[in-house]
Motif scaffolding. Sequence first.
Motif, short mmCIF file in Angstrom:
data_model
loop_
_atom_site.label_atom_id
_atom_site.label_comp_id
_atom_site.label_asym_id
_atom_site.label_seq_id
_atom_site.Cartn_x
_atom_site.Cartn_y
_atom_site.Cartn_z
N VAL A 140 0.83 -1.20 0.00
CA VAL A 140 0.00 0.00 0.00
C VAL A 140 0.87 1.25 0.00
O VAL A 140 1.61 1.50 0.96
CB VAL A 140 -0.93 0.01 1.24
N PRO A 141 0.80 2.06 -1.08
CA PRO A 141 1.54 3.33 -1.08
C PRO A 141 1.11 4.19 0.10
O PRO A 141 -0.06 4.22 0.48
CB PRO A 141 1.15 3.97 -2.41
N GLU A 142 2.08 4.89 0.70
CA GLU A 142 1.81 5.73 1.87
C GLU A 142 2.35 7.14 1.62
O GLU A 142 3.40 7.52 2.18
CB GLU A 142 2.47 5.07 3.10
N PRO A 143 1.67 7.92 0.78
CA PRO A 143 2.18 9.24 0.40
C PRO A 143 2.27 10.23 1.57
O PRO A 143 3.02 11.21 1.48
CB PRO A 143 1.17 9.73 -0.66
N ASP A 144 1.55 9.98 2.66
CA ASP A 144 1.59 10.87 3.82
C ASP A 144 2.67 10.47 4.82
O ASP A 144 2.74 11.05 5.92
CB ASP A 144 0.23 10.89 4.53
N ASN A 145 3.54 9.52 4.48
CA ASN A 145 4.60 9.08 5.37
C ASN A 145 5.57 10.25 5.59
O ASN A 145 6.10 10.79 4.63
CB ASN A 145 5.33 7.88 4.76
N PRO A 146 5.80 10.65 6.86
CA PRO A 146 6.66 11.81 7.13
C PRO A 146 8.14 11.60 6.77
O PRO A 146 8.87 12.56 6.56
CB PRO A 146 6.49 12.05 8.64
N HIS A 147 8.57 10.33 6.69
CA HIS A 147 9.98 10.05 6.39
C HIS A 147 10.24 9.90 4.90
O HIS A 147 11.34 10.21 4.42
CB HIS A 147 10.45 8.79 7.12
#
Length: 182
Positions: free
Chosen positions: A101-108
């Motif tokens: 699952v792509p996680e575009p809101d990942n802070p890193h």
Amino acid sequence: MWTLQKEDEDMFKLFKKKEKQAEIVQPALEPVIKAPDKPLPKVKRYSFKVAGISFHENEIRDCLLMENEDYNMSRKDLIDMGMTDTMIYQYNDLSTNVQLVPEPDNPHDPDAIKVITDGAHIGYVPSKEISTVRDLLNADGLMIGCSFHGGEYKILTEDPDTGKYKLEKGKNNIGAVVTLKY
């Protein structure tokens, strides 16, 4: 020397005559599975180790792995079963339903792709693999699998000099490998 008696000769001639008269007709059998006109395409595989799995080891152990019955076997049973010189892990992995699952809101890393098996987040696609994995997510007929390795283990070894068996126990970090088939 064996010779045919008159009775045997008559029986033999009768058998040969009947054999010539009898016509054995077998219906033409059609193949159960028809071979494809073109060769099937080869299945390609792409595998990677899941990153960040150490942060999820307890959840993986509690939710995704099941006790390996062989781990509780006695020395005698292990010897009788020929299970010497083999690492026997306390847990086995279950077949899993895997999602990437792509996680575009990942802070890193906004390009991050998380790995989820049976609803549990177990880690991420390593950053060096993201580009390739992202491209493969759109492949036709994509199948995704995951296998776990590691955890507590025991190994029974025989000392070649004494013939006595020694049981060692240890622990490896749990790891996971995701394989994409396309």
